[in-house]
Design a protein around this motif. Structure first.
Motif, PDB file in Angstrom:
ATOM      1  N   TRP A  78       5.005   2.926   9.860  1.00  0.00           N
ATOM      2  CA  TRP A  78       3.851   3.449  10.590  1.00  0.00           C
ATOM      3  C   TRP A  78       3.217   2.443  11.553  1.00  0.00           C
ATOM      4  O   TRP A  78       2.930   2.797  12.707  1.00  0.00           O
ATOM      5  CB  TRP A  78       2.820   3.971   9.600  1.00  0.00           C
ATOM      6  CG  TRP A  78       1.761   4.805  10.217  1.00  0.00           C
ATOM      7  CD1 TRP A  78       0.513   4.400  10.601  1.00  0.00           C
ATOM      8  CD2 TRP A  78       1.835   6.200  10.523  1.00  0.00           C
ATOM      9  NE1 TRP A  78      -0.190   5.452  11.126  1.00  0.00           N
ATOM     10  CE2 TRP A  78       0.608   6.577  11.086  1.00  0.00           C
ATOM     11  CE3 TRP A  78       2.835   7.161  10.380  1.00  0.00           C
ATOM     12  CZ2 TRP A  78       0.330   7.870  11.506  1.00  0.00           C
ATOM     13  CZ3 TRP A  78       2.564   8.462  10.790  1.00  0.00           C
ATOM     14  CH2 TRP A  78       1.333   8.797  11.351  1.00  0.00           C
ATOM     15  N   PRO A  79       2.956   1.194  11.148  1.00  0.00           N
ATOM     16  CA  PRO A  79       2.262   0.284  12.070  1.00  0.00           C
ATOM     17  C   PRO A  79       2.970   0.108  13.423  1.00  0.00           C
ATOM     18  O   PRO A  79       2.310   0.010  14.447  1.00  0.00           O
ATOM     19  CB  PRO A  79       2.209  -1.045  11.312  1.00  0.00           C
ATOM     20  CG  PRO A  79       2.280  -0.658   9.881  1.00  0.00           C
ATOM     21  CD  PRO A  79       3.185   0.560   9.842  1.00  0.00           C
ATOM     22  N   GLY A  80       4.267   0.085  13.445  1.00  0.00           N
ATOM     23  CA  GLY A  80       4.981  -0.126  14.700  1.00  0.00           C
ATOM     24  C   GLY A  80       5.570   1.125  15.316  1.00  0.00           C
ATOM     25  O   GLY A  80       5.952   1.122  16.488  1.00  0.00           O
ATOM     26  N   GLN A  81       5.665   2.200  14.520  1.00  0.00           N
ATOM     27  CA  GLN A  81       6.330   3.407  15.005  1.00  0.00           C
ATOM     28  C   GLN A  81       5.512   4.675  14.743  1.00  0.00           C
ATOM     29  O   GLN A  81       6.065   5.755  14.568  1.00  0.00           O
ATOM     30  CB  GLN A  81       7.708   3.534  14.344  1.00  0.00           C
ATOM     31  CG  GLN A  81       8.640   2.392  14.688  1.00  0.00           C
ATOM     32  CD  GLN A  81       9.985   2.553  14.022  1.00  0.00           C
ATOM     33  OE1 GLN A  81      10.454   3.660  13.786  1.00  0.00           O
ATOM     34  NE2 GLN A  81      10.627   1.431  13.716  1.00  0.00           N
ATOM     35  N   LEU A 133      -4.030  15.619  11.982  1.00  0.00           N
ATOM     36  CA  LEU A 133      -4.964  14.636  11.450  1.00  0.00           C
ATOM     37  C   LEU A 133      -4.238  13.412  10.897  1.00  0.00           C
ATOM     38  O   LEU A 133      -4.599  12.270  11.199  1.00  0.00           O
ATOM     39  CB  LEU A 133      -5.837  15.270  10.359  1.00  0.00           C
ATOM     40  CG  LEU A 133      -6.851  14.351   9.689  1.00  0.00           C
ATOM     41  CD1 LEU A 133      -7.902  13.893  10.693  1.00  0.00           C
ATOM     42  CD2 LEU A 133      -7.503  15.066   8.520  1.00  0.00           C
ATOM     43  N   VAL A 134      -3.219  13.633  10.110  1.00  0.00           N
ATOM     44  CA  VAL A 134      -2.472  12.507   9.538  1.00  0.00           C
ATOM     45  C   VAL A 134      -1.829  11.693  10.652  1.00  0.00           C
ATOM     46  O   VAL A 134      -1.801  10.464  10.603  1.00  0.00           O
ATOM     47  CB  VAL A 134      -1.419  12.987   8.517  1.00  0.00           C
ATOM     48  CG1 VAL A 134      -0.564  11.836   8.047  1.00  0.00           C
ATOM     49  CG2 VAL A 134      -2.088  13.631   7.331  1.00  0.00           C
ATOM     50  N   GLY A 135      -1.336  12.364  11.667  1.00  0.00           N
ATOM     51  CA  GLY A 135      -0.685  11.668  12.768  1.00  0.00           C
ATOM     52  C   GLY A 135      -1.602  10.758  13.564  1.00  0.00           C
ATOM     53  O   GLY A 135      -1.129   9.858  14.258  1.00  0.00           O
ATOM     54  N   THR A 187      -5.494   3.383   7.403  1.00  0.00           N
ATOM     55  CA  THR A 187      -6.008   4.616   6.796  1.00  0.00           C
ATOM     56  C   THR A 187      -4.931   5.647   6.456  1.00  0.00           C
ATOM     57  O   THR A 187      -5.219   6.617   5.758  1.00  0.00           O
ATOM     58  CB  THR A 187      -7.034   5.294   7.726  1.00  0.00           C
ATOM     59  OG1 THR A 187      -6.401   5.635   8.962  1.00  0.00           O
ATOM     60  CG2 THR A 187      -8.225   4.383   7.975  1.00  0.00           C
ATOM     61  N   VAL A 188      -3.710   5.454   6.924  1.00  0.00           N
ATOM     62  CA  VAL A 188      -2.692   6.493   6.758  1.00  0.00           C
ATOM     63  C   VAL A 188      -2.374   6.777   5.292  1.00  0.00           C
ATOM     64  O   VAL A 188      -2.217   7.937   4.900  1.00  0.00           O
ATOM     65  CB  VAL A 188      -1.414   6.186   7.582  1.00  0.00           C
ATOM     66  CG1 VAL A 188      -0.645   4.986   7.029  1.00  0.00           C
ATOM     67  CG2 VAL A 188      -0.523   7.417   7.670  1.00  0.00           C
ATOM     68  N   ARG A 234       0.835  -1.211   0.000  1.00  0.00           N
ATOM     69  CA  ARG A 234       0.000   0.000   0.000  1.00  0.00           C
ATOM     70  C   ARG A 234       0.865   1.255   0.000  1.00  0.00           C
ATOM     71  O   ARG A 234       0.573   2.233  -0.690  1.00  0.00           O
ATOM     72  CB  ARG A 234      -0.932   0.016   1.224  1.00  0.00           C
ATOM     73  CG  ARG A 234      -2.195  -0.754   1.050  1.00  0.00           C
ATOM     74  CD  ARG A 234      -3.216  -0.476   2.138  1.00  0.00           C
ATOM     75  NE  ARG A 234      -2.732  -0.632   3.502  1.00  0.00           N
ATOM     76  CZ  ARG A 234      -2.661  -1.774   4.169  1.00  0.00           C
ATOM     77  NH1 ARG A 234      -3.054  -2.883   3.594  1.00  0.00           N
ATOM     78  NH2 ARG A 234      -2.223  -1.804   5.413  1.00  0.00           N
ATOM     79  N   CYS A 235       1.939   1.231   0.772  1.00  0.00           N
ATOM     80  CA  CYS A 235       2.827   2.395   0.865  1.00  0.00           C
ATOM     81  C   CYS A 235       3.534   2.663  -0.463  1.00  0.00           C
ATOM     82  O   CYS A 235       3.576   3.806  -0.934  1.00  0.00           O
ATOM     83  CB  CYS A 235       3.861   2.183   1.970  1.00  0.00           C
ATOM     84  SG  CYS A 235       3.141   2.000   3.614  1.00  0.00           S
ATOM     85  N   VAL A 236       4.073   1.632  -1.075  1.00  0.00           N
ATOM     86  CA  VAL A 236       4.770   1.781  -2.358  1.00  0.00           C
ATOM     87  C   VAL A 236       3.805   2.274  -3.430  1.00  0.00           C
ATOM     88  O   VAL A 236       4.117   3.204  -4.184  1.00  0.00           O
ATOM     89  CB  VAL A 236       5.436   0.448  -2.779  1.00  0.00           C
ATOM     90  CG1 VAL A 236       5.922   0.501  -4.225  1.00  0.00           C
ATOM     91  CG2 VAL A 236       6.595   0.106  -1.841  1.00  0.00           C
ATOM     92  N   TYR A 237       2.627   1.696  -3.507  1.00  0.00           N
ATOM     93  CA  TYR A 237       1.648   2.094  -4.514  1.00  0.00           C
ATOM     94  C   TYR A 237       1.172   3.529  -4.285  1.00  0.00           C
ATOM     95  O   TYR A 237       0.989   4.291  -5.234  1.00  0.00           O
ATOM     96  CB  TYR A 237       0.460   1.126  -4.527  1.00  0.00           C
ATOM     97  CG  TYR A 237       0.724  -0.156  -5.281  1.00  0.00           C
ATOM     98  CD1 TYR A 237      -0.084  -0.553  -6.328  1.00  0.00           C
ATOM     99  CD2 TYR A 237       1.795  -0.984  -4.953  1.00  0.00           C
ATOM    100  CE1 TYR A 237       0.149  -1.723  -7.038  1.00  0.00           C
ATOM    101  CE2 TYR A 237       2.048  -2.162  -5.639  1.00  0.00           C
ATOM    102  CZ  TYR A 237       1.222  -2.525  -6.681  1.00  0.00           C
ATOM    103  OH  TYR A 237       1.474  -3.678  -7.376  1.00  0.00           O
TER     104      TYR A 237
END
Length: 178
Positions: free
Chosen positions: A153-156, A114-116, A122-123, A65-68
């Protein structure tokens, strides 16, 4: 083959996009097809040809998802996709947009908060809605740093959120003293 360190991986993805993919209008069109869409969406099918190699060891789907997401953002605004002096991260880009009066300071501050608060699910979708207006205003975005931040993001999330917020406030005139 062992997996590359994250910094090297993100740098390689962005370099491949800038040097090999973005100069080609047909590939740019294929990569743009995934803007705001998850990789499994039918309209992302043209992207797989170019991005699957970066995601082959991704078991959770998050890295994919991040790469795309980053590839579609870069293809959407290819000019300046790798700026000469990139901001440190998304927070610094938002501060630059505020400082240059492209986006109101109250809006950029709300956006960085908001992004944080987004979850791993959803990020990426929310980042698209932040980066598109930045790039429309020609505000530089460090896509290598963005890709790294999204992947971890998921862990940090709390570490990345703090880094974005601190960069945002420290990049404002006066170093955030307001």
């Amino acid at each position: 083959m062992p997996e590359k360190p994250l910094r090297e991986f993100a740098s390689d993805v962005v370099a491949t996009l800038v040097e090999d993919y973005l100069p080609n209008p047909a590939i740019r069109t294929a990569l743009r097809s995934g803007l705001s869409r998850p990789p499994e969406h039918r309209q992302c099918d043209p992207m797989h040809r170019y991005l699957a190699r970066f995601c082959r060891n991704d078991t959770s789907g998050h890295r994919e998802r991040c790469v795309y997401t980053v590839a579609s953002l870069m293809a959407h605004f290819p000019e300046g996709a790798r700026p000469d002096s990139p901001p440190r991260n998304l927070g610094a880009s938002l501060a630059k947009a505020s400082e240059d009066k492209h986006i109101a300071a109250s809006t950029t501050e709300k956006l960085v908060h908001l992004v944080g608060r987004q979850t791993a699910e959803t990020v990426c979708r929310r980042v698209v809605h932040v980066v598109v207006p930045l790039r429309q205003a020609r505000v530089p975005v460090d896509f290598t740093a963005l890709l790294r931040d999204l992947i971890v993001w998921p862990g940090q999330q709390s570490v990345v959120r703090k880094r974005w917020l601190q960069s945002y406030y420290l990049s404002l005139p006066g170093g955030g003293d307001r």
